[in-house]
Every structure is written in C-alpha cells, then in structure tokens.
Design an enzyme around this catalytic site. Structure first.
Site, mmCIF file in Angstrom:
data_model
loop_
_atom_site.group_PDB
_atom_site.id
_atom_site.type_symbol
_atom_site.label_atom_id
_atom_site.label_comp_id
_atom_site.label_asym_id
_atom_site.label_seq_id
_atom_site.Cartn_x
_atom_site.Cartn_y
_atom_site.Cartn_z
ATOM 1 N N ASP A 174 -76.240 -11.827 -26.064
ATOM 2 C CA ASP A 174 -75.641 -10.724 -26.815
ATOM 3 C C ASP A 174 -74.419 -11.306 -27.502
ATOM 4 O OD1 ASP A 174 -74.184 -8.614 -27.729
ATOM 5 O OD2 ASP A 174 -74.182 -7.499 -25.834
ATOM 6 N N TYR A 186 -66.655 -7.656 -15.514
ATOM 7 C CA TYR A 186 -67.692 -7.066 -16.345
ATOM 8 C C TYR A 186 -67.777 -7.718 -17.716
ATOM 9 C CZ TYR A 186 -70.477 -3.891 -19.050
ATOM 10 O OH TYR A 186 -71.447 -3.372 -19.851
ATOM 11 N N LYS A 193 -74.421 -6.319 -18.912
ATOM 12 C CA LYS A 193 -75.474 -6.592 -17.923
ATOM 13 C C LYS A 193 -76.207 -7.869 -18.349
ATOM 14 C CE LYS A 193 -76.423 -4.305 -14.120
ATOM 15 N NZ LYS A 193 -75.439 -4.427 -13.047
ATOM 16 N N TYR A 196 -69.501 -5.049 -32.889
ATOM 17 C CA TYR A 196 -68.924 -4.788 -31.578
ATOM 18 C C TYR A 196 -69.354 -5.878 -30.591
ATOM 19 C CZ TYR A 196 -66.879 -2.318 -27.749
ATOM 20 O OH TYR A 196 -66.079 -2.008 -26.688
ATOM 21 N N ASP A 200 -79.163 -5.047 -27.832
ATOM 22 C CA ASP A 200 -78.127 -5.856 -28.483
ATOM 23 C C ASP A 200 -78.291 -7.361 -28.236
ATOM 24 O OD1 ASP A 200 -77.402 -5.967 -25.845
ATOM 25 O OD2 ASP A 200 -75.519 -4.880 -26.085
ATOM 26 N N ASP A 201 -79.441 -7.757 -27.701
ATOM 27 C CA ASP A 201 -79.652 -9.177 -27.365
ATOM 28 C C ASP A 201 -80.585 -9.859 -28.353
ATOM 29 O OD1 ASP A 201 -78.327 -9.476 -24.646
ATOM 30 O OD2 ASP A 201 -79.502 -7.637 -24.428
ATOM 31 N N TYR A 249 -67.464 -2.210 -13.630
ATOM 32 C CA TYR A 249 -66.095 -2.057 -14.138
ATOM 33 C C TYR A 249 -65.094 -2.115 -12.990
ATOM 34 C CZ TYR A 249 -67.440 -0.930 -18.892
ATOM 35 O OH TYR A 249 -67.920 -1.007 -20.170
ATOM 36 N N GLY A 288 -73.617 -29.321 -21.620
ATOM 37 C CA GLY A 288 -74.855 -29.977 -21.201
ATOM 38 C C GLY A 288 -76.026 -29.053 -20.958
ATOM 39 N N ASP A 307 -83.160 -5.085 -21.963
ATOM 40 C CA ASP A 307 -81.739 -4.832 -22.226
ATOM 41 C C ASP A 307 -81.242 -3.708 -21.326
ATOM 42 O OD1 ASP A 307 -79.281 -5.256 -23.494
ATOM 43 O OD2 ASP A 307 -79.647 -3.624 -24.921
ATOM 44 N N LYS A 308 -79.933 -3.778 -21.011
ATOM 45 C CA LYS A 308 -79.257 -2.803 -20.143
ATOM 46 C C LYS A 308 -79.794 -2.828 -18.715
ATOM 47 C CE LYS A 308 -77.174 -1.494 -23.884
ATOM 48 N NZ LYS A 308 -76.444 -2.654 -24.443
ATOM 49 N N ARG A 363 -72.788 1.345 -18.968
ATOM 50 C CA ARG A 363 -71.752 0.482 -18.381
ATOM 51 C C ARG A 363 -72.291 -0.403 -17.258
ATOM 52 N NH1 ARG A 363 -66.847 1.933 -20.544
ATOM 53 N NH2 ARG A 363 -66.961 3.880 -21.718
HETATM 54 C C1 F6R Z 1 -73.263 -2.911 -22.684
HETATM 55 C C2 F6R Z 1 -73.493 -1.628 -22.044
HETATM 56 C C3 F6R Z 1 -72.725 -0.426 -22.434
HETATM 57 C C4 F6R Z 1 -71.231 -0.583 -22.327
HETATM 58 C C5 F6R Z 1 -70.504 0.711 -22.721
HETATM 59 C C6 F6R Z 1 -69.011 0.549 -22.730
HETATM 60 O O1 F6R Z 1 -74.328 -3.774 -22.597
HETATM 61 O O2 F6R Z 1 -74.313 -1.532 -21.203
HETATM 62 O O3 F6R Z 1 -73.148 0.657 -21.640
HETATM 63 O O4 F6R Z 1 -70.899 -0.945 -21.021
HETATM 64 O O5 F6R Z 1 -70.896 1.077 -24.021
HETATM 65 O O6 F6R Z 1 -68.692 -0.541 -23.510
HETATM 66 P P1 F6R Z 1 -67.218 -1.110 -23.662
HETATM 67 O O7 F6R Z 1 -66.637 -1.276 -22.282
HETATM 68 O O8 F6R Z 1 -67.471 -2.395 -24.391
HETATM 69 O O9 F6R Z 1 -66.501 -0.070 -24.494
HETATM 70 MG MG MG Z 2 -73.414 -5.824 -25.577
HETATM 71 MG MG MG Z 3 -77.629 -6.424 -23.889
#
Ligand code: F6R
Ligand code: MG
Ligand code: MG
Length: 366
Positions: A11, A230, A233, A89, A51-52, A348, A102, A130-131, A267
């Site tokens: 990501d 954090y 994921k 972001y 997002d990956d 978190y 390496g 993802d997630k 999160r």
């Molecule tokens: C990221 C994810 C999202 C973020 C959440 C808060 O892969 O799973 O659920 O954890 O959107 O994001 P931040 O802390 O970057 O504002």
């Molecule tokens: Mg992300």
């Molecule tokens: Mg991701």
C-alpha cells in the site's frame, strides 16, 4: 522449464482514504517495472485490490532474489513519489524502512513466491486481500486442501489421495521464521488446532505429498511486528497452483463461499466477513468489508496469459449479497464483544493510553 512466480505488493497511497490507488500511481509502477524488469523478468502483471498494488511476475532467479526484490522496492518508491505529488492518502504507507537491505521481506511490502518446474499445462490462482491479515487464508486453504466436503479430488483423484503437507508459521515469533510441518490427513486435528488461532499460526506454504511439489505460498508478514505500531493491516497475497496433483480451481474457490469472519475491517481492529470480489475491487462500508480477489492464469515458459477473474460470475453476486448481510449483522453490534478484536490485536495505541488512565481511577471497595 524451471520458473519462479513472485508476487510483491504494498500500500503506497490511495484516493479518498484507504480506498484505491490512483491511475497515475498504477501507471507509474507499471512503467517502472516494464523499464527496469526488462533484463530480469520474463513477464509481469500489475493489479490492485483495495489500496494495495501488486506486482505479479515470472523469472528464473529463484525465491528471495535480491535483484527482483530491489526492483519491486524501487517500483514502490517510484509509485510513492507519484502518490506524494498527487497528495494521495497514506503515500508510502507500507515502506517501513529507509533503504533496501537485500530482501523486501520484513520491510513492509508482502511477498509470496514459488519456484517450480513448469508442468505442460500450468494453471494457478493469484489471490490478493485487503483490510485483513494473512490468517484470513487459513480456513479456505485448510478446507480446499484437506476436506473432501470441499475438495472432491481428495476422494476422486488418485493423484491427491496422499494428501498435502502444510508448513505453518508462528507469526508472533519475530527473531526468525518459526515453522512446523504437518501432514494432512494424518495430522488433521493438529493442523486444525493451530489454524484455529489465525492471528498467530498462519499457513506459509502447502506441498503435494505424492510429488513433493509446492502447491501454495502465502505472504505471512505482520506489519505491527515490524513497525511496532499501527501501519495498516497486512493485506496478504497468495499463489496457488491448481489442477492435476493439486485441487481444481473450483475446489480452491469453494470455501470462499463461506465469507468467514476475519480480523481487519475498520482500523484493522474488527472482525468482518471475507468478501470475494471482482478484480481491482475498491473498499467502502466501514473501510471494508475485508475483500479478496482472485486472478487465474496459465503460464508457459514464464509467459503469462491474461487473467481470468475467478469471482466475476453470477454465483459470486449471490455470495456477495449474503456476505453483505453478514457484514451488516456484525456491524450492528458496534464495539461490543467479538465485533471488535481483542485488546492484543487492536491496531491503534490510543486505547492503551485510555485504559491506563482509567486504571488509575478504579477504586478497590469492600
Ligand atoms: C487502512 C484501514 C482503515 C484505516 C482508517 C483510519 O488500511 O484499514 O480502516 O485504519 O481509515 O485511517 P487513518 O488512521 O489513516 O486516518
Ligand atoms: Mg492504506
Ligand atoms: Mg490495504
């Protein structure tokens, strides 16, 4: 021909939160790999899931090859530059180290690789999620390789009747790779006893017991073990060879119909059902639900066909509706009980401080 199949994913930034990479970022990574993989790669494909962004490639350099890993790392750096320019972001989110040392493993990006002698017909499926974290594949791969209720080949095909060897890693141990090898069906209950705890014990690879050939490789990185805090994921990728001595494509896919609850979602701190989605799926409800995509390929002398999208079929529309119902059901109970992950898995740190503060306010009363 002996080839290596590698998938490296990270990501490195996304549009509108943790949703999907921009087209410019995807183009940059694609062009970078095209240009810089000219001498090393036989073929490659770029795709994304949530997002990956993933680099799937073939070459003859074996697993954990420094040149291949460095090229992927540099591609992610180049993509990050675009992400920064565009103000995406979480630009460079998974690049946790300052310089390449390496091997991309342990630096943030996820890697799954297999080296094998190509069969005359060599089909495989590339999964990307993802997630969620790598334990998400425990249940579907257990069922797809061990359970005749899902994998009819275990009863019907003589090539599969010896079963499979599972290499399972204890991801909590971070000094080295701590791995156990167990055989199905003989040690089925031991395998199940470990895979039950999917935050700690994760399938790393699977081998045919009749030929010794590798069937599957899973990325097993736990980001919080690298960063100590954090950073998103782990969003695992996996490669699974199919047909012949291995389960058929449809047998590997069958357990994804369950939409089992996995760790991740909002999160990285909740349980949510694992939704099989079409290629290049985006993320939505409660930063989820956790998604998995599957691209099936054939490979010949390292040359890849175009992907066949395994979850793009009316059957999976029906599954997605059911999984959505499951997602709503668990979300309706908010933070309560199993909807949110246990303390040890919360991604978190804020809650730790909160609880420490509250601890001081507790009074012992008779
Ligand atoms: C990221 C994810 C999202 C973020 C959440 C808060 O892969 O799973 O659920 O954890 O959107 O994001 P931040 O802390 O970057 O504002
Ligand atoms: Mg992300
Ligand atoms: Mg991701």
């Amino acid at each position: 021909m002996k080839i290596t199949l590698s998938v490296l994913k990270a990501d490195i930034g996304s549009i509108g939160g943790h949703i999907t990479p921009s087209q410019a970022l995807v183009n940059e990574v694609t062009n970078f790999v095209k240009e810089n993989g000219k001498d090393t790669l036989i073929d490659f494909r770029i795709s994304y899931t949530g997002d990956d962004i993933a680099i799937l490639c073939t070459h003859e350099k074996g697993v954990s090859d420094e040149q291949i890993h460095k090229m992927a790392w540099d591609a992610f750096i180049a993509g990050t530059e675009v992400a920064k320019k565009q103000g995406l972001y979480g630009a460079g989110q998974d690049l946790l180290k300052d310089s390449f040392s390496g091997n991309i493993k342990g630096m943030g990006p996820a890697v799954a690789e297999m080296e094998f002698e190509e069969r005359p017909n060599e089909p495989f499926v590339f999964f990307a999620a993802d997630k969620t974290d790598p334990g998400a594949y425990n249940l579907p791969f257990y069922l797809g390789f061990c359970d005749p209720m899902y994998c009819a080949g275990l009863i019907l095909s003589p090539k599969m009747s010896d079963g499979f060897t599972f290499r399972i890693i204890d991801v909590e141990y971070t000094e080295k790779d701590k791995i156990i090898e167990l055989n199905a069906p003989d040690e089925l209950y031991d395998i199940a006893a470990l895979l039950r705890d999917s935050e700690r014990y994760v399938i790393e690879s699977i081998y045919s017991r009749s030929t010794g050939n590798q069937a599957a490789a899973v990325s097993t990185t736990r980001l919080h073990n690298i960063a100590g805090k954090y950073t998103g994921k782990d969003d695992p990728v996996a490669l699974v060879r199919v047909q012949g001595e291995f389960p058929a494509t449809g047998e590997v896919l069958a357990p994804f119909e369950i939409g089992h609850l996995v760790a991740g979602f909002m999160r990285g701190s909740h349980n949510g059902p694992f939704m099989p989605c079409k290629q290049n799926a985006t993320i939505s409800f409660f930063d989820g639900p956790p998604v998995v995509t599957g691209a099936a390929y054939c490979v010949n002398n390292g040359i890849l066909t175009e992907p066949a999208d395994v979850f793009d079929h009316p059957f999976w529309d029906y599954v997605r509706t059911q999984v959505s119902e499951k997602a709503s059901a668990i979300r309706r109970q908010g933070f309560s009980g199993p909807a949110m992950l246990p303390y040890s898995e919360l991604e978190y740190g804020g809650i730790v401080e909160k609880l420490e503060k509250l601890e001081k306010k507790f009074k012992l009363v008779d």
